[in-house]
Design an enzyme around this catalytic site. Structure first.
Site, PDB file in Angstrom:
ATOM      1  N   SER A 139       0.860  -1.213   0.028  1.00  0.00           N
ATOM      2  CA  SER A 139      -0.030  -0.034  -0.022  1.00  0.00           C
ATOM      3  C   SER A 139       0.869   1.329  -0.283  1.00  0.00           C
ATOM      4  O   SER A 139       2.220   1.008   0.222  1.00  0.00           O
ATOM      5  CB  SER A 139      -0.847  -0.129   1.147  1.00  0.00           C
ATOM      6  OG  SER A 139      -1.417   1.275   1.415  1.00  0.00           O
ATOM      7  N   TYR A 152      -1.977  -1.612  10.673  1.00  0.00           N
ATOM      8  CA  TYR A 152      -1.970  -1.717   9.267  1.00  0.00           C
ATOM      9  C   TYR A 152      -0.765  -1.124   8.362  1.00  0.00           C
ATOM     10  O   TYR A 152      -0.149  -1.802   7.478  1.00  0.00           O
ATOM     11  CB  TYR A 152      -3.444  -1.044   8.791  1.00  0.00           C
ATOM     12  CG  TYR A 152      -3.431  -0.956   7.055  1.00  0.00           C
ATOM     13  CD1 TYR A 152      -3.767  -2.138   6.448  1.00  0.00           C
ATOM     14  CD2 TYR A 152      -3.400   0.102   6.307  1.00  0.00           C
ATOM     15  CE1 TYR A 152      -3.713  -2.255   5.282  1.00  0.00           C
ATOM     16  CE2 TYR A 152      -3.370   0.043   5.019  1.00  0.00           C
ATOM     17  CZ  TYR A 152      -3.676  -1.126   4.552  1.00  0.00           C
ATOM     18  OH  TYR A 152      -3.780  -1.083   3.076  1.00  0.00           O
TER      19      TYR A 152
END
Length: 269
Positions: A139, A152
């Site tokens: 990401s 995360y």
């Protein structure tokens, strides 16, 4: 010689799009996710559309023996995997002390542990055959610390660094390794987070161009790809700033996401 691609988190979003584009390239498929009904429907559609063999493997990747179970099932079915797409993942958002520790544990099991374990399971076979590819979905969160998405963001930093390290180890041994680092994508990720404001840029990409960029980057044997000009610029500039400054800026940006999510939870109650 036919090739087989295994995609985790294949029931929707980027995983389903990877399955579709790899099937269009002529790869047989192994689809892995928790949702048996969704996987079966996708398998039937892609098999009919592209004339490829599609295998369904229902598995919760948060389980500690998930990769071993997948490896055993592949052996039972006499399947070898040439392309591994470690796509499965999810995120949590909020103040760290307010997030259920069990949820963060499961997040790390899916985002990190299962990714490493599956790579351990499948990469030796690729080496024996002298060819193979691994795509790990990270990401843009991988490029900086992300307050209120602490676990995360850290998990995606692990995925990026792990991928870059593996690529250096295996690039001369017939194995390509790519880290895909997209910005916000129109998937169910934001439903799990609880607010679309988690897309701090305010803009979303569609799965189709993101996956297309990833496969093109894999064809070119690139180390990582960040689809979208603004995402790519941010990814290259952010690491060059002092880390404490980056964390402070990220906290101010992410604070609005935290507050929006909390407001949404209060409204729902």
């Amino acid at each position: 010689m036919g090739t087989t691609a295994l995609i985790t988190g294949a029931s929707s979003g980027l995983g389903a799009e990877f399955a579709a584009q790899l099937a269009a390239r002529g790869h047989d498929l192994v689809l892995v996710a928790r949702s048996a009904d969704r996987l079966a429907a996708l398998a039937e559609r892609l098999g009919d559309a592209h004339g490829v063999q599609v295998h369904v493997l229902v598995q919760d990747l948060a389980q500690p023996d998930a990769a071993r179970r997948i490896g055993a099932e592949l052996t039972d079915r006499a399947l070898s995997v040439d392309v591994l797409v470690n796509n499965a993942g999810f995120g949590t958002c909020g103040r760290f002390e307010q997030i259920d520790g069990r949820r963060d544990h499961d997040q790390l099991m899916v985002n990190v542990v299962s990714l490493v374990d599956l790579t351990h399971e499948l990469l030796p076979g690729m080496l024996e055959r002298g060819r193979g590819s691994v795509i790990n979905v990270a990401s843009t969160a991988a490029f900086q610390p992300t307050p209120y998405f602490a676990v995360y963001g850290a998990s995606k930093t692990f995925v990026l660094d792990f991928s870059l390290a593996l690529r250096q180890e295996y690039r001369r041994r017939g194995i390509r390794v790519l880290a895909l680092c997209p910005g916000p994508v129109e998937t169910g990720f934001f439903d799990v987070i609880g607010t679309r404001k988690a897309a701090v840029t305010g803009s979303f990409s569609l799965p189709e161009p993101v996956v297309r960029s990833a496969l093109r980057a894999l064809d070119a044997d690139r180390a990582y790809v960040t689809p979208g000009l603004s995402n790519a610029v941010s990814a290259h500039l952010t690491p060059r700033r002092p880390r404490t400054m980056v964390a402070a800026i990220a906290e101010r940006v992410s604070r609005g996401v935290r507050d929006a999510r909390q407001d949404g939870q209060r409204t729902a109650v």
